[in-house]
Design a protein around this motif. Structure first.
Motif, PDB file in Angstrom:
ATOM      1  N   MET A 149       0.821  -1.215   0.000  1.00 16.14           N
ATOM      2  CA  MET A 149       0.000   0.000   0.000  1.00 16.14           C
ATOM      3  C   MET A 149       0.856   1.268   0.000  1.00 16.14           C
ATOM      4  O   MET A 149       0.358   2.353   0.302  1.00 16.14           O
ATOM      5  CB  MET A 149      -0.946   0.007   1.213  1.00 16.14           C
ATOM      6  CG  MET A 149      -1.916  -1.150   1.228  1.00 16.14           C
ATOM      7  SD  MET A 149      -2.936  -1.216  -0.277  1.00 16.14           S
ATOM      8  CE  MET A 149      -3.379  -2.947  -0.299  1.00 16.14           C
ATOM      9  N   GLU A 174      -4.820   3.277   4.227  1.00 15.48           N
ATOM     10  CA  GLU A 174      -4.898   2.234   3.211  1.00 15.48           C
ATOM     11  C   GLU A 174      -4.426   0.889   3.761  1.00 15.48           C
ATOM     12  O   GLU A 174      -4.969  -0.168   3.406  1.00 15.48           O
ATOM     13  CB  GLU A 174      -4.096   2.637   1.982  1.00 15.48           C
ATOM     14  CG  GLU A 174      -4.732   3.806   1.231  1.00 15.48           C
ATOM     15  CD  GLU A 174      -3.873   4.319   0.087  1.00 15.48           C
ATOM     16  OE1 GLU A 174      -3.005   3.561  -0.406  1.00 15.48           O
ATOM     17  OE2 GLU A 174      -4.053   5.487  -0.322  1.00 15.48           O
ATOM     18  N   THR A 175      -3.441   0.917   4.640  1.00 11.90           N
ATOM     19  CA  THR A 175      -2.980  -0.309   5.286  1.00 11.90           C
ATOM     20  C   THR A 175      -4.061  -0.873   6.202  1.00 11.90           C
ATOM     21  O   THR A 175      -4.294  -2.087   6.248  1.00 11.90           O
ATOM     22  CB  THR A 175      -1.694  -0.030   6.079  1.00 11.90           C
ATOM     23  OG1 THR A 175      -0.656   0.363   5.162  1.00 11.90           O
ATOM     24  CG2 THR A 175      -1.225  -1.256   6.846  1.00 11.90           C
ATOM     25  N   ALA A 177      -7.265  -0.398   5.793  1.00 13.65           N
ATOM     26  CA  ALA A 177      -8.304  -0.917   4.911  1.00 13.65           C
ATOM     27  C   ALA A 177      -7.964  -2.332   4.468  1.00 13.65           C
ATOM     28  O   ALA A 177      -8.827  -3.226   4.467  1.00 13.65           O
ATOM     29  CB  ALA A 177      -8.465  -0.007   3.697  1.00 13.65           C
ATOM     30  N   ALA A 178      -6.702  -2.557   4.103  1.00 13.93           N
ATOM     31  CA  ALA A 178      -6.286  -3.894   3.678  1.00 13.93           C
ATOM     32  C   ALA A 178      -6.421  -4.899   4.814  1.00 13.93           C
ATOM     33  O   ALA A 178      -6.916  -6.013   4.622  1.00 13.93           O
ATOM     34  CB  ALA A 178      -4.846  -3.842   3.167  1.00 13.93           C
ATOM     35  N   SER A 181      -9.966  -5.994   5.526  1.00 12.54           N
ATOM     36  CA  SER A 181     -10.528  -6.939   4.555  1.00 12.54           C
ATOM     37  C   SER A 181     -10.004  -8.350   4.773  1.00 12.54           C
ATOM     38  O   SER A 181     -10.268  -9.244   3.960  1.00 12.54           O
ATOM     39  CB  SER A 181     -10.165  -6.500   3.135  1.00 12.54           C
ATOM     40  OG  SER A 181      -8.798  -6.782   2.858  1.00 12.54           O
ATOM     41  N   ASN A 183      -6.758  -8.893   4.881  1.00 18.36           N
ATOM     42  CA  ASN A 183      -5.562  -8.862   4.027  1.00 18.36           C
ATOM     43  C   ASN A 183      -5.836  -9.463   2.646  1.00 18.36           C
ATOM     44  O   ASN A 183      -4.975 -10.108   2.048  1.00 18.36           O
ATOM     45  CB  ASN A 183      -4.375  -9.559   4.709  1.00 18.36           C
ATOM     46  CG  ASN A 183      -3.807  -8.732   5.849  1.00 18.36           C
ATOM     47  OD1 ASN A 183      -3.821  -7.507   5.798  1.00 18.36           O
ATOM     48  ND2 ASN A 183      -3.327  -9.388   6.889  1.00 18.36           N
ATOM     49  N   LEU A 185      -6.863  -7.380   0.122  1.00 15.65           N
ATOM     50  CA  LEU A 185      -6.681  -6.288  -0.825  1.00 15.65           C
ATOM     51  C   LEU A 185      -5.196  -6.198  -1.147  1.00 15.65           C
ATOM     52  O   LEU A 185      -4.362  -6.233  -0.244  1.00 15.65           O
ATOM     53  CB  LEU A 185      -7.173  -4.964  -0.232  1.00 15.65           C
ATOM     54  CG  LEU A 185      -8.619  -4.919   0.259  1.00 15.65           C
ATOM     55  CD1 LEU A 185      -8.942  -3.544   0.827  1.00 15.65           C
ATOM     56  CD2 LEU A 185      -9.584  -5.273  -0.854  1.00 15.65           C
ATOM     57  N   ARG A 188      -3.333  -0.323  -3.979  1.00 13.99           N
ATOM     58  CA  ARG A 188      -3.878   0.908  -3.431  1.00 13.99           C
ATOM     59  C   ARG A 188      -5.267   1.176  -3.993  1.00 13.99           C
ATOM     60  O   ARG A 188      -6.146   1.685  -3.288  1.00 13.99           O
ATOM     61  CB  ARG A 188      -2.950   2.077  -3.738  1.00 13.99           C
ATOM     62  CG  ARG A 188      -1.595   2.016  -3.031  1.00 13.99           C
ATOM     63  CD  ARG A 188      -0.841   3.324  -3.224  1.00 13.99           C
ATOM     64  NE  ARG A 188      -1.570   4.423  -2.598  1.00 13.99           N
ATOM     65  CZ  ARG A 188      -1.433   5.697  -2.926  1.00 13.99           C
ATOM     66  NH1 ARG A 188      -0.593   6.044  -3.901  1.00 13.99           N
ATOM     67  NH2 ARG A 188      -2.134   6.638  -2.310  1.00 13.99           N
ATOM     68  N   SER A 191      -7.752  -0.772  -1.965  1.00  7.85           N
ATOM     69  CA  SER A 191      -7.950  -0.189  -0.634  1.00  7.85           C
ATOM     70  C   SER A 191      -8.821   1.060  -0.701  1.00  7.85           C
ATOM     71  O   SER A 191      -9.711   1.270   0.126  1.00  7.85           O
ATOM     72  CB  SER A 191      -6.605   0.164   0.002  1.00  7.85           C
ATOM     73  OG  SER A 191      -6.020  -0.963   0.609  1.00  7.85           O
ATOM     74  N   TRP A 194     -12.374   0.147  -1.177  1.00  3.13           N
ATOM     75  CA  TRP A 194     -12.933  -0.319   0.101  1.00  3.13           C
ATOM     76  C   TRP A 194     -13.297   0.877   0.975  1.00  3.13           C
ATOM     77  O   TRP A 194     -14.357   0.899   1.608  1.00  3.13           O
ATOM     78  CB  TRP A 194     -11.920  -1.213   0.815  1.00  3.13           C
ATOM     79  CG  TRP A 194     -12.418  -1.809   2.101  1.00  3.13           C
ATOM     80  CD1 TRP A 194     -13.020  -3.013   2.280  1.00  3.13           C
ATOM     81  CD2 TRP A 194     -12.358  -1.200   3.407  1.00  3.13           C
ATOM     82  NE1 TRP A 194     -13.341  -3.201   3.604  1.00  3.13           N
ATOM     83  CE2 TRP A 194     -12.946  -2.104   4.321  1.00  3.13           C
ATOM     84  CE3 TRP A 194     -11.864   0.018   3.883  1.00  3.13           C
ATOM     85  CZ2 TRP A 194     -13.044  -1.826   5.674  1.00  3.13           C
ATOM     86  CZ3 TRP A 194     -11.976   0.299   5.237  1.00  3.13           C
ATOM     87  CH2 TRP A 194     -12.556  -0.625   6.127  1.00  3.13           C
TER      88      TRP A 194
END
Length: 269
Positions: A149, A174-175, A177-178, A181, A183, A185, A188, A191, A194
């Motif tokens: 990300m 963004e991290t 967000a990943a 999910s 992990n 995603l 970027r 993310s 999302w």
């Protein structure tokens, strides 16, 4: 000696006799006072004590690097603090390279995190729920995964739904967000999709024309050309801030916790 370890390659950045200029400032070095050093170490100790009392292995940690009260903001920069396999607390964070348009990811000690030219030594912890903490910790312990990300092209005012640039807070968001999910995603773009799907609202800053033009003309680490024309031409700059990250995750009602930590008291000599 305080060490700053790159996620790309380990190494010593600066000894603790000067304050490194990062996160949007020039490379000008300034003498470090004993009181500043004491406050930074005391802030690190308070943060570590809070983490250990809460039984946390990972959290988002925010600091006050400059006064943004005119924009209704308090905290300016976040990193991800975690308990490493060696038993030490570290902070993973994205830092701007000396006011340029480039950035890199770093592992910092907690003390170093609070040595970066602070406006105030108040800090904040945002603690994720257990399952998300597990997913986030897995990313932090996997260097290549953590970098998925990351973008080296930096802008202090990067637009949250564009991949042209990135700022420090956007990398953390963004991290997260990943990790949220499970992990699953891997880019970027994913993310950011999302984030939009789940209702993330960036902070909107109202900047005048001269402010925007001055930033773009005279500072390499500020750009606005990733923002939609209808927003930037009207001076409405939307970007990721610490406040917007906290508001977004607290609104999800997943069991996130916020702990604000007041600055250590100044020493009376």
């Amino acid at each position: 000696m305080c060490l700053r370890k790159s996620l790309l390659a380990a190494g010593i950045l600066l000894a603790c006799l000067t304050v490194p200029a990062q996160a949007g400032r020039s490379c000008e070095e300034r003498a470090l006072t004993l009181e500043t050093f004491r406050l930074a170490m005391a802030s690190a100790e308070q943060t570590q004590q809070q983490l250990e009392q809460l039984g946390a292995s990972v959290a988002i940690v925010g600091r006050v690097g400059q006064d943004l009260s005119k924009y209704g903001l308090r905290y300016t920069h976040v990193g991800v603090v975690f308990h490493g396999a060696d038993g030490r607390w570290r902070v993973a964070e994205l830092l701007n390279d000396c006011g340029s348009d480039r950035a890199e990811l770093w592992y910092d000690g907690l003390g170093t995190f609070f040595l970066d030219d602070m406006f105030s030594f108040d800090s904040v912890l945002l603690l994720p729920p257990p399952e998300l903490a597990r997913q986030l910790l897995a990313r932090l312990q996997d260097g290549p995964l953590l970098r998925t990300m990351f973008s080296a092209r930096y802008s202090l005012t990067s637009y949250p739904f564009s991949t042209r640039y990135q700022n420090s807070n956007a990398w953390v968001l963004e991290t997260l967000a990943a990790a949220s999910s499970g992990n699953r995603l891997y880019t970027r773009e994913q993310s950011q999709q999302w984030m939009q799907k789940n209702g993330y609202q960036p902070t909107e800053l109202h900047l005048g024309t001269l402010t925007r033009l001055g930033g773009r003309m005279f500072k390499a680490n500020i750009a606005f050309d990733d923002h939609p024309n209808e927003l930037r031409y009207s001076g409405r700059i939307r970007t990721v801030t610490v406040d917007s990250i906290i508001q977004f995750f607290m609104a999800r009602n997943e069991g996130w916790q916020v702990r604000e930590i007041p600055a250590p008291l100044p020493k009376r000599y």
